[in-house]
Design a protein around this motif. Structure first.
Motif, mmCIF file in Angstrom:
data_model
loop_
_atom_site.group_PDB
_atom_site.id
_atom_site.type_symbol
_atom_site.label_atom_id
_atom_site.label_comp_id
_atom_site.label_asym_id
_atom_site.label_seq_id
_atom_site.Cartn_x
_atom_site.Cartn_y
_atom_site.Cartn_z
ATOM 1 N N GLY A 282 16.074 -5.054 39.456
ATOM 2 C CA GLY A 282 15.932 -3.585 39.367
ATOM 3 C C GLY A 282 15.932 -2.789 38.398
ATOM 4 N N SER A 283 16.899 -3.346 37.467
ATOM 5 C CA SER A 283 16.947 -2.296 36.327
ATOM 6 C C SER A 283 15.876 -2.602 35.406
ATOM 7 C CB SER A 283 18.438 -2.580 35.700
ATOM 8 O OG SER A 283 18.736 -3.869 35.627
ATOM 9 N N LEU A 284 15.411 -3.595 35.357
ATOM 10 C CA LEU A 284 14.129 -3.904 34.662
ATOM 11 C C LEU A 284 13.085 -3.006 35.179
ATOM 12 C CD1 LEU A 284 12.691 -5.527 32.218
ATOM 13 C CD2 LEU A 284 11.924 -7.085 34.262
ATOM 14 N N VAL B 20 5.684 -11.446 30.320
ATOM 15 C CA VAL B 20 6.196 -11.000 31.405
ATOM 16 C C VAL B 20 7.126 -11.831 32.122
ATOM 17 C CG1 VAL B 20 5.692 -9.997 33.671
ATOM 18 C CG2 VAL B 20 4.470 -9.224 31.591
ATOM 19 N N THR B 21 6.702 -13.029 32.329
ATOM 20 C CA THR B 21 7.044 -14.417 33.017
ATOM 21 C C THR B 21 8.678 -14.329 32.416
ATOM 22 O OG1 THR B 21 5.939 -15.772 31.705
ATOM 23 C CG2 THR B 21 5.419 -15.643 34.119
ATOM 24 N N ARG C 185 15.751 -12.223 34.317
ATOM 25 C CA ARG C 185 16.350 -11.042 35.143
ATOM 26 C C ARG C 185 16.391 -11.424 36.651
ATOM 27 N NH1 ARG C 185 17.496 -6.012 33.425
ATOM 28 N NH2 ARG C 185 16.833 -5.683 31.263
ATOM 29 N N ILE C 186 15.648 -12.436 37.173
ATOM 30 C CA ILE C 186 15.608 -12.808 38.427
ATOM 31 C C ILE C 186 16.895 -13.497 38.930
ATOM 32 C CG2 ILE C 186 14.555 -15.099 38.370
ATOM 33 C CD1 ILE C 186 12.677 -14.023 40.590
ATOM 34 N N TRP C 187 17.570 -14.121 38.193
ATOM 35 C CA TRP C 187 18.415 -14.973 38.674
ATOM 36 C C TRP C 187 19.876 -13.975 39.060
ATOM 37 C CZ3 TRP C 187 17.050 -18.848 41.264
ATOM 38 C CH2 TRP C 187 16.130 -19.653 40.576
ATOM 39 N N PRO C 188 20.232 -12.830 38.079
ATOM 40 C CA PRO C 188 21.282 -11.928 38.513
ATOM 41 C C PRO C 188 20.820 -11.257 39.663
ATOM 42 C CG PRO C 188 20.491 -12.092 36.037
ATOM 43 C CD PRO C 188 19.453 -12.796 36.689
ATOM 44 N N THR C 189 19.640 -10.975 39.750
ATOM 45 C CA THR C 189 19.194 -10.203 41.156
ATOM 46 C C THR C 189 19.381 -11.228 42.364
ATOM 47 O OG1 THR C 189 17.736 -8.809 39.878
ATOM 48 C CG2 THR C 189 17.495 -9.148 42.342
#
Lengths: 320, 300
Positions: free
Chosen positions: A273-275, A91-92, A98-102
């Motif tokens: 968000g999309s994840l 999960v990490t 995905r965290i950087w794009p957000t």
């Protein structure tokens, strides 16, 4: 200062635990079974119920809910958020990519919201009840009344499909070296849609805050000393008006995060968000739980940051 | 002497006219906010269309006709047809029922929850107050869309679940308002007076405190209806809300996630989007007008 920060951090811990417990309870109420949800009925029929049971045991899904929560918590504390039920990736790792794009999207949105919102709020306050002030109120009403995904669709229709100025989907052009201008072109539409929505409350609060400070005694004193109007506005009124605006920006972080969920989906932005939506649809509880945890931490940190800036910016607040 | 005897009579007759007069001034104050009057009118028209949808809709909203596949607007189909040949205008009219009832239903639920929790917190105070208010902080500090999509995915997407979930998460602002009213009113003279003549708590709450708390609650609930409609639209757009074939403005827009439809068939997504914007705008202006009319102090 260190003591202030430490105390704030300690207060955040029970809140964080509370949020994770609540999320865990909600997720455990689910009637869906992640094991059966993952397998096609044909495979399940072939391999039999023992195999399903074995899968379930190996995923640790047979323990009682409180034990599962504690197991999860222990693992979390050591940096292991578990594995995705869908593709078996940690999960990490999934959230990590995905965290950087957000964060990038959020940062640009915040910059747009502040750059648009604060000056408009100031002008609106200085020219109270003018046509411009009225116009901004109407525009503010419009932005809170248009669903962001609809505005996003309209923007894609106009700027991507009809004018062909900007790309509609993704974060960069696939198969090309990543350049700044290329990335920027993908960022403009989603960031503008969210930025406009986020600017509305900033305009409103800047206006209210400015209206309050320009009536203060120290502004009258400054004016009676014969200071120029620009110096009064920037040096005396604005400086004090900005302090509560910091809080408003921090308080809006949850709504900003919520906004990214839908906008990421509309613009195919590969963020958290999309994840989140993908894991909701796939009943990927571990990923969903991880995302909730990351969001909770982000919100607590933004509150902490706001408190700190607030304390630093306003000498009247003692942080002892 | 005659002055002394007529004075009470006069004030008594004034008392008797207080109620209608207040309503008259309420309406006259509301009427000054022209946008709000327009908003109220638009909303009433939309509610009428929603109620009378079976009479007004030119076609059955769910009748599939593959020969009418994605037809542009024409004399027969004013707003064209969708990918299954269904009449878009008829679907929009039926969708108004769904979207408006989600707004009303969700808000009704959280007004009840918020009023009870806020009342309990404000009346009892102490640790109960603390627990309820921290809970409210927690709910408020988390992006509701994330909690809602999690809950909806568990309960399964349906109209009723969308109403329930939005209703279960919307209570904190109402609870804060009601609690605030309780705290300020608890010490006011008329409440103290009523307590001192031995009125029971229940009566004090029902007669003196709730009536005073209704104003901010009504205003908040109006704005809440607008955001509930927006939330439902967003959820249905993502495919996590109202499920087809039942039409909602949001799930009609779901089709626009396809680039072909977005680019070439604007009649499939512009009208439902416009319907959402018009409904939400109408409700928001109505809320603004109500706030001005009910509480002249909050005038900007």
């Amino acid at each position: 200062m260190a003591q202030f920060l430490l105390r704030r951090l300690l207060i955040s811990i029970p809140v964080l635990l509370g949020i994770t417990v609540a999320m865990y309870v909600i997720i455990n109420l689910a009637p869906g079974d992640p094991v059966t949800a993952l397998m096609n009925p044909e495979q399940m029929a072939n391999l039999g119920p023992e195999w399903v049971e074995q899968q379930r045991e190996s995923l640790g899904l047979n323990d009682p809910a409180p034990i599962r929560y504690l197991k999860w918590l222990r693992e979390t504390a050591t940096g292991n958020l578990g594995y995705s039920f869908v593709d078996r990736l940690p999960v990490t790792e999934k959230i990590g990519e995905r965290i950087w794009p957000t964060l990038q999207l959020m940062l640009v949105v915040l910059v747009i919201a502040v750059v648009v919102g604060v000056p408009l709020g100031i002008v609106s306050a200085l020219k109270q009840y003018s046509f411009f002030d009225y116009l901004l109120t109407v525009l503010g009403f419009l932005t809170v009344s248009i669903p962001s995904f609809f505005l996003g669709l309209v923007m894609i229709y106009v700027f991507s499909l009809k004018l062909d100025w900007l790309p509609a989907n993704g974060m960069y052009t696939v198969g090309q070296p990543r350049t700044f201008t290329d990335s920027l072109s993908y960022l403009i539409l989603p960031a503008t849609v969210l930025g406009l929505a986020q600017a509305a409350p900033i305009i409103r609060y800047t206006r209210a805050s400015m209206l309050e400070t320009i009536r203060q005694d120290y502004v009258t004193v400054a004016r009676s000393k014969g200071l120029s109007e620009t110096r009064i506005v920037t040096g005396h009124s604005l400086r004090n008006a900005l302090i509560p605006i910091i809080t408003i920006i921090a308080l809006n972080v949850p709504s900003l995060l919520g906004g990214t969920v839908i906008i990421e989906q509309v613009f195919g932005w590969p963020g958290m968000g999309s994840l989140a939506i993908a894991s909701v649809l796939g009943r990927d509880y571990n990923v969903l739980m991880g995302i909730n945890l990351v969001i909770a931490i982000m919100i607590l940190l933004s509150n902490l940051l706001a408190d700190t800036i607030y304390a630093l910016a306003d000498p009247r607040i003692k942080y002892a | 002497m005659s002055a002394a005897t007529t004075a009470p009579v006069e004030s008594a007759s004034r008392l008797a006219t207080v109620r209608p007069r207040r309503d008259v001034t309420l309406w006259s104050r509301f009427r000054k906010h022209r946008l709000a009057v327009v908003g109220l009118f638009v909303l009433l028209v939309m509610i009428l269309i929603a109620i009378a949808a079976p009479l007004l809709a030119p076609y059955d909203p769910n009748s599939v006709s593959l020969s009418d596949y994605r037809k542009p607007p024409s004399a027969e189909h004013w707003l064209g047809t969708d990918s299954q040949g269904r009449d878009v205008l008829s679907r929009l009219m039926y969708a108004a029922r769904v979207s408006l009832s989600v707004g009303i239903g969700a808000v009704a639920i959280y007004v009840v929850i918020g009023t009870i929790l806020g009342g309990v917190a404000g009346y009892f105070g102490g640790w109960i107050d603390n627990v309820i208010m921290r809970l409210a902080d927690m709910v408020l500090s988390f992006p509701s869309i994330i909690v809602i999509i999690t809950l909806v995915s568990i309960l399964g997407p349906s109209i009723l679940n969308v109403i329930l979930v939005i209703g279960l998460l919307g209570w904190p602002p109402i609870a804060r308002l009601v609690r605030g009213e309780f705290l300020t009113l608890r010490e006011r003279d008329f409440v103290v007076a009523s307590r001192s003549i031995g009125a029971p708590s229940g009566r004090i709450i029902a007669r003196h405190i709730f009536p005073n708390a209704t104003t901010p609650v009504i205003v908040n609930a109006t704005f809440g209806m607008a955001s509930a409609i927006l939330l439902e639209a967003g959820l249905s757009f993502l495919g996590l809300g109202v499920q087809p074939p039942t039409a909602s403005w949001g799930n009609i827009l779901n089709a626009a996630q396809s680039i072909t439809i977005l680019e070439e068939m604007p009649w499939l997504w512009l009208p439902p989007g416009a319907a959402i914007v018009v409904a939400v705008l109408a409700i928001n202006t109505l809320g603004d007008g109500l706030r001005d009319a009910l509480d002249p102090r909050s005038r900007r």
